[in-house]
Design a protein around this motif. Structure first.
Motif, short mmCIF file in Angstrom:
data_model
loop_
_atom_site.label_atom_id
_atom_site.label_comp_id
_atom_site.label_asym_id
_atom_site.label_seq_id
_atom_site.Cartn_x
_atom_site.Cartn_y
_atom_site.Cartn_z
N LEU A 174 0.83 -1.20 0.00
CA LEU A 174 0.00 0.00 0.00
C LEU A 174 0.87 1.25 0.00
CD1 LEU A 174 -2.69 -1.13 2.55
CD2 LEU A 174 -2.98 -0.82 0.11
N GLY A 175 2.18 1.06 -0.01
CA GLY A 175 3.08 2.20 -0.05
C GLY A 175 3.51 2.67 1.33
N ALA A 176 3.49 1.78 2.31
CA ALA A 176 3.87 2.18 3.65
C ALA A 176 5.39 2.16 3.81
CB ALA A 176 3.24 1.25 4.68
N THR A 177 5.92 3.09 4.63
CA THR A 177 7.33 3.03 4.97
C THR A 177 7.50 1.96 6.05
OG1 THR A 177 7.06 4.66 6.71
CG2 THR A 177 7.63 5.48 4.53
N ARG A 178 8.75 1.62 6.35
CA ARG A 178 8.98 0.60 7.35
C ARG A 178 8.40 0.98 8.71
NH1 ARG A 178 12.99 -3.38 5.86
NH2 ARG A 178 13.55 -2.89 3.74
N MET B 1 2.77 16.12 -6.68
CA MET B 1 1.68 15.88 -5.76
C MET B 1 2.05 16.37 -4.38
SD MET B 1 -0.04 12.31 -6.90
CE MET B 1 0.52 11.64 -5.36
N SER B 2 1.77 15.56 -3.39
CA SER B 2 2.05 16.04 -2.03
C SER B 2 3.44 15.60 -1.61
CB SER B 2 1.00 15.49 -1.07
OG SER B 2 0.82 14.12 -1.35
N LEU B 3 4.41 16.18 -2.23
CA LEU B 3 5.78 15.78 -1.94
C LEU B 3 6.21 16.11 -0.52
CD1 LEU B 3 7.45 14.24 -3.92
CD2 LEU B 3 8.85 16.28 -4.25
N PRO B 4 5.81 17.26 0.02
CA PRO B 4 6.21 17.54 1.40
C PRO B 4 5.77 16.43 2.35
CG PRO B 4 5.21 19.46 0.41
CD PRO B 4 5.06 18.36 -0.58
N LEU B 5 4.54 15.92 2.14
CA LEU B 5 4.05 14.85 3.00
C LEU B 5 4.94 13.62 2.87
CD1 LEU B 5 1.85 13.52 4.82
CD2 LEU B 5 0.88 12.68 2.68
N LEU B 6 5.23 13.28 1.62
CA LEU B 6 6.06 12.10 1.39
C LEU B 6 7.41 12.27 2.07
CD1 LEU B 6 6.36 9.42 -0.06
CD2 LEU B 6 7.27 10.65 -2.01
N GLN B 7 7.97 13.47 1.93
CA GLN B 7 9.27 13.72 2.56
C GLN B 7 9.17 13.63 4.07
OE1 GLN B 7 10.46 17.37 0.81
NE2 GLN B 7 11.64 16.35 -0.80
N ARG B 8 8.06 14.12 4.58
CA ARG B 8 7.89 14.07 6.02
C ARG B 8 7.84 12.62 6.50
NH1 ARG B 8 3.71 17.70 6.30
NH2 ARG B 8 2.18 16.12 6.82
N ARG B 9 7.11 11.81 5.74
CA ARG B 9 7.01 10.40 6.12
C ARG B 9 8.38 9.71 6.06
NH1 ARG B 9 3.46 7.97 2.04
NH2 ARG B 9 3.98 6.04 3.09
N LEU B 10 9.11 10.01 5.00
CA LEU B 10 10.42 9.38 4.86
C LEU B 10 11.36 9.84 5.95
CD1 LEU B 10 10.86 9.50 1.00
CD2 LEU B 10 10.23 7.57 2.44
N TYR B 11 11.22 11.11 6.31
CA TYR B 11 12.06 11.66 7.36
C TYR B 11 11.77 10.98 8.69
CZ TYR B 11 14.00 14.98 10.63
OH TYR B 11 14.68 15.55 11.66
N LYS B 12 10.48 10.82 8.94
CA LYS B 12 10.06 10.14 10.17
C LYS B 12 10.62 8.72 10.20
CE LYS B 12 5.68 10.37 12.67
NZ LYS B 12 4.23 10.44 12.37
N ASP B 13 10.51 8.06 9.07
CA ASP B 13 11.00 6.69 8.96
C ASP B 13 12.49 6.63 9.28
OD1 ASP B 13 10.71 3.92 8.13
OD2 ASP B 13 11.93 4.49 6.41
N LYS B 14 13.23 7.57 8.71
CA LYS B 14 14.68 7.61 8.94
C LYS B 14 14.99 7.90 10.39
CE LYS B 14 17.54 8.24 4.98
NZ LYS B 14 17.10 8.98 3.79
N ILE C 117 10.50 4.09 -3.06
CA ILE C 117 9.69 2.91 -3.34
C ILE C 117 8.27 3.01 -2.79
CG2 ILE C 117 10.45 1.60 -1.31
CD1 ILE C 117 9.60 0.34 -4.83
N THR C 118 8.09 3.69 -1.65
CA THR C 118 6.72 3.74 -1.11
C THR C 118 5.80 4.47 -2.09
OG1 THR C 118 7.16 5.78 0.07
CG2 THR C 118 7.54 3.75 1.25
N HIS C 119 6.37 5.48 -2.73
CA HIS C 119 5.61 6.26 -3.69
C HIS C 119 5.21 5.40 -4.89
CE1 HIS C 119 4.31 9.69 -5.83
NE2 HIS C 119 5.23 9.58 -6.76
N ILE C 120 6.15 4.54 -5.31
CA ILE C 120 5.88 3.69 -6.47
C ILE C 120 4.87 2.61 -6.12
CG2 ILE C 120 6.93 2.00 -8.01
CD1 ILE C 120 9.51 3.82 -7.66
N ARG C 121 5.03 2.06 -4.92
CA ARG C 121 4.13 0.97 -4.53
C ARG C 121 2.68 1.45 -4.45
NH1 ARG C 121 8.01 -1.43 -0.09
NH2 ARG C 121 9.25 -2.80 -1.40
N LYS C 122 2.53 2.73 -4.14
CA LYS C 122 1.19 3.28 -4.07
C LYS C 122 0.50 3.15 -5.42
CE LYS C 122 -1.08 7.62 -2.77
NZ LYS C 122 -1.40 8.33 -3.99
N LYS C 123 1.30 3.22 -6.49
CA LYS C 123 0.70 3.15 -7.82
C LYS C 123 0.36 1.72 -8.23
CE LYS C 123 3.63 6.76 -9.66
NZ LYS C 123 4.67 6.93 -10.69
#
Lengths: 282, 302, 288
Positions: A174-178, B1-14, C117-123
């Motif tokens: 679903l596109g989730a991060t770890r 699209m909502s790149l800031p959100l994506l970056q925020r999520r990736l940042y949180k993940d890191k 990859i999370t972005h791609i998997r969403k698609k």
């Protein structure tokens, strides 16, 4: 009759004897504790602090030890969970299953699990001395936390390893991060976390050697982290070594109290665990 | 699209990954720190006496500077071995009975009971030992074998420890036997094996790695138990000659003396050395048992 | 910029659809054909996958089309599932893995180091063999994907749940127990729930890994019918073990054998007139 049937009979007999022995031993423990503890049991035991002549058999109770034990167990359980949950998920979600670091830390937690609590206690005390600290509630909490982290990690790891692969895959797809996958996985192993917590609480509340030097003993209820704190196992231990019969009687009552607390905690915990598993995927 | 959100999520993940990694490394560091710390603390005694002298010395007279650890080491190993020797057969047989012979309802009832009993604090086992086992050995069992025994003996310690690890051992073993697939039992039974033959030749064999792991776990628990042993072992610093002699395991030694002896640096260092011995034995034991387990798993892949 | 516009207008349109659908609950599956300016395509170029030095996928070159059903067929162990899992990089959870080549989704190489990859998997949605409900309620299962991708508006989430549950014909069965655990549903219902969950993050493609094989015949038919409807909106790539299923619904068919693509083409071509000897044998049932 063939010999294999004779062997079968013999071993069946042995097995039944073993089962009887197991239940006999455990029943004997419960009966002994209740029979010796009940006569000295009183409302005062639970609600009073030790009075002036408590240790020569006068009035008072072990409220100080009950509260001290609960403080230490409560705080170290929370701390232990906060530290060990991230570790378990780091090993199981972030690291690949053939990772060297994962197997190294599993080994090290096995060793940490095996290290006797007296070693934690002595080591903690040595550290405290060198830092100029005295026995305190905080010291007890830290040592007990260190003691139960391996228990937490080991038993949660056991469950986390069996996280269904497909569940993680579905979440990733679903596109989730770890990190987001971890939040889903936590729901799945919630019952496992609850069981691990029960196990740790049992170990934490019953441990005497770890707190012996670090938390110390006192007749009052600690009001801050730097004051010493009494604990039930130590209260039992000290009173039991008294030459005065009345005091020893009280040790039995305290032992019964401790057993009761543990049993209640684990039965209530079991019921809560059951509720946790409602969302679990088989 | 909502790149800031994506970056925020990736940042949180890191960020979370970093936190978790740090915690994991810290826990590894803790192990190393304990090892090094204990070694560092016991350097004083090691500079005064030779390592071999400490390990093989039989005399324990701290006030006159004699530190022989052999009685304590022997006591520890003796008591631990005895407790496993008592608990393992009983646990194996009863776990086999409960999984293979008894109905499934037994498992449903018995399993939680064992889990709950496994939580009983060790000090309670100690109390039980002093009330039941010690008098029994002193009055009933002892006199049949030796002239005099106080009851506070190796045997008492072994029994108390053995009973203490019983619930956990039984519940682990039940779990392990339950995992063995039903197919094995059916295959064995279809060849005409009796139930016991199936248990002995198939289930125990298949479950061997699990059994070893469970035993390792219980040994770890018995080995380091302090309070319960302290209450029944007799605390006498000599090498026990028989089951009816008192003994003095390492954890009891530390618990009894540490804290009071801080004015004597050499004594303190000796007790730290005792802690180091415990640490070292556990470390080696775990490494060996892991190696053994790996070998068993490789050879017994049925 | 243009993409962004079409994205938002699409969401708006869907929202509008939902409004009308509450008025007449039996509304047929929404058809939104011709909305996307261009058809997205998955391009696989020289894809090689090794696991423990075993060559699992050998030099795969494929083009997968949007709004079509592509069935990957072949005997078990031929690498169908591995191929499917490499399309959304799910394969990366395998140990000792080496991948070479490119898989381009929408022109973006997903094996590129910089690819997120999370972005791609969403698609690319995934529907696996057995239903995989997440350990939470039905409602949370559907909204999970939307929420991690930033949708917090309760009303919108409600509408999403209803819309996608309707799309998989599950709404009427579960509307009264949206907040009960998803694990309590029947297997067939769970699989439809998983499909709805995948659709709710608005993918372009759906990967289906023998998604009907664990289901009873009726549920299986149900899912198949849904795929047939969904092809109007999504590109569907499915691995299947049943030739009949491929015959029934495939637009394109890819035949794999021992990690290689032996033959590919439209369903008609491949089933009526297979070129390769292996394909002929497989289709005639010499091996399966």
């Amino acid at each position: 009759m063939k010999s294999k049937f004779i062997v079968e009979k013999i071993f069946l007999g042995l097995m039944i004897i073993s089962v009887i022995l197991v239940f006999g031993f455990l029943g004997s423990i419960l009966i002994t504790i209740v029979r010796n503890g009940w006569p000295a049991m009183s409302w005062d035991m639970i609600t009073q602090l030790p009075g002036g002549g408590f240790y020569i058999g006068k009035e008072g109770g072990v409220l100080n030890a009950i509260v001290g034990s609960l403080y230490i167990v409560g705080a170290s359980t929370v701390l232990g969970l906060l530290i060990s949950i991230p570790i378990v998920f780091y090993i199981n979600i972030y690291l690949k299953s053939d990772s060297k670091l994962a197997s190294l830390s599993r080994l090290s937690f096995d060793v940490l699990y095996g290290i006797p609590s007296i070693v934690y206690g002595a080591f903690g005390f040595a550290i405290m001395i060198s830092l100029g600290l005295r026995t305190s509630l905080l010291g007890g909490i830290i040592v007990i936390t260190l003691l139960i982290i391996p228990i937490f990690v080991r038993s949660m790891d056991e469950v986390a390893r069996q996280l269904p692969r497909h569940l993680l895959d579905a979440t990733y797809s679903l596109g989730a991060t770890r990190y987001e996958v971890i939040k889903v996985a936590i729901r799945q192993i919630l019952p496992g976390i609850a069981t691990a917590t029960l196990l740790s609480i049992g170990r934490a509340i019953g441990d005497a050697a770890g707190v012996m030097f670090t938390a110390g003993f006192t007749d009052s209820i600690p009001t801050s982290l730097d004051q010493p704190a009494a604990t039930l196992p130590l209260a039992i231990f000290f009173q039991l070594s008294s030459p005065i019969p009345d005091v020893r009687e009280r040790a039995y009552a305290a032992a019964m109290l401790l057993t009761l607390i543990v049993l209640i905690l684990s039965i209530v915990g079991r019921m809560i665990t059951h509720r946790f598993s409602k969302n679990k995927i088989k | 699209m909502s790149l800031p959100l994506l970056q925020r999520r990736l940042y949180k993940d890191k960020a979370m990954r970093t936190v978790m990694r740090v915690l994991t490394w810290l826990s590894l560091f803790l192990l190393v720190a304990i090892g090094i710390g204990l070694f560092f603390k016991s350097r004083l005694i090691l500079s005064e006496h030779s390592l071999w002298g400490l390990l093989s010395g039989r005399e324990w007279k701290p006030l006159s500077g004699e530190f022989g650890f052999l009685p304590f080491i022997v006591g520890t190993l003796f008591v631990t071995a005895l407790s496993i020797a008592i608990a393992l057969p009983i646990a194996l047989l009863s776990a086999l009975f409960l999984t293979e012979y008894a109905g499934s309802w037994v498992k449903r009832v018995v399993f939680p009971i064992f889990d709950i009993l496994a939580g009983i604090p060790s000090v309670v086992y100690g109390v039980w030992g002093t009330l039941i086992i010690v008098p029994w050995i002193a009055d009933r069992l002892g006199p049949k074998f030796v002239d005099y025994t106080s009851g506070y003996t190796v045997l008492a310690s072994g029994v108390v420890l053995g009973v203490m690890i019983l619930p956990i051992l039984v519940s682990l073993l039940i779990e392990i036997f339950t995992i063995v697939p039903q197919d094995y039992r059916e295959a064995s039974a279809s060849l005409g094996a009796t139930k016991w033959q199936t248990c002995w030749k198939v289930i125990l064999r298949k479950a061997l790695p699990g059994i070893v792991a469970a035993v390792v776990l219980s040994i770890s628990k018995a080995f380091g138990e302090t309070i319960a042993v302290l209450m029944v072992c007799g605390n006498y610093a000599a090498i026990p000659r028989s089951l009816f002699d008192p003994c003095y395991p390492l954890p009891a030694l530390i618990a009894n003396n540490y804290g009071e002896m801080l004015s004597l640096p050499l004594y303190e260092s000796a007790l730290m050395f005792a802690a180091f011995i415990l640490f070292f034995i556990i470390l080696i034991f775990n490494i060996i048992s892991r190696w053994v387990l790996r070998n068993i798993e490789r050879n017994f892949k049925l | 910029m243009e993409k962004e516009k079409s994205e938002s207008s699409r969401i708006l349109q869907r929202f509008a659809f939902w409004k009308s659908s509450t008025e007449k609950p039996e509304a047929p599956f929404v058809e939104e054909e011709g909305e996307k300016s261009e058809d997205a395509v998955i391009d696989i170029e020289n894809l090689n996958v090794y696991i423990r030095e075993q060559h699992i996928l050998k030099n795969i070159n494929l083009s997968l089309h949007d709004k079509k059903i592509t069935c990957i067929i072949g005997p078990s162990g031929c690498g169908k599932t591995t191929l499917l899992r490499s399309i959304n990089r799910m394969i990366e959870t395998t140990e000792h893995l080496r991948v070479t080549g490119r898989v381009c989704v929408d022109g973006e190489d997903i094996y590129d180091r910089k690819a997120e990859i999370t972005h791609i998997r969403k698609k690319i949605g995934l529907l696996s063999q057995r239903p995989t409900p997440l350990p939470m309620s039905i409602y949370d299962n559907i909204t999970y994907g939307c929420r991690i991708h930033g949708e917090r508006n309760r009303k919108k989430l409600d509408s999403i749940v209803e819309k996608y549950l309707r799309n998989v014909n599950l709404w009427d069965e579960v509307k009264d127990r949206l907040h009960t655990p998803a694990s309590a549903l029947s297997i067939g219902q769970q699989q439809r729930l998983c499909l709805a969950r995948g659709l709710a993050v608005e993918p372009q493609f759906i990967l289906a890994d023998e998604s009907t094989s664990a289901l009873d015949p009726i549920s299986s038919k149900h899912i198949e019918d849904l795929f047939a409807k969904l092809r109007k909106r999504y590109g569907i790539i499915m691995v299947t073990h049943t030739l009949r299923q491929a015959l029934r619904i495939a637009d394109y068919v890819v035949f794999m054998y021992m990690g290689e693509v032996i033959e590919q083409g439209t369903a008609e071509e491949l089933f009526k007139n297979p070129q390769h000897e292996l394909t002929k044998q497989y289709l005639s049932g010499v091996f399966s």
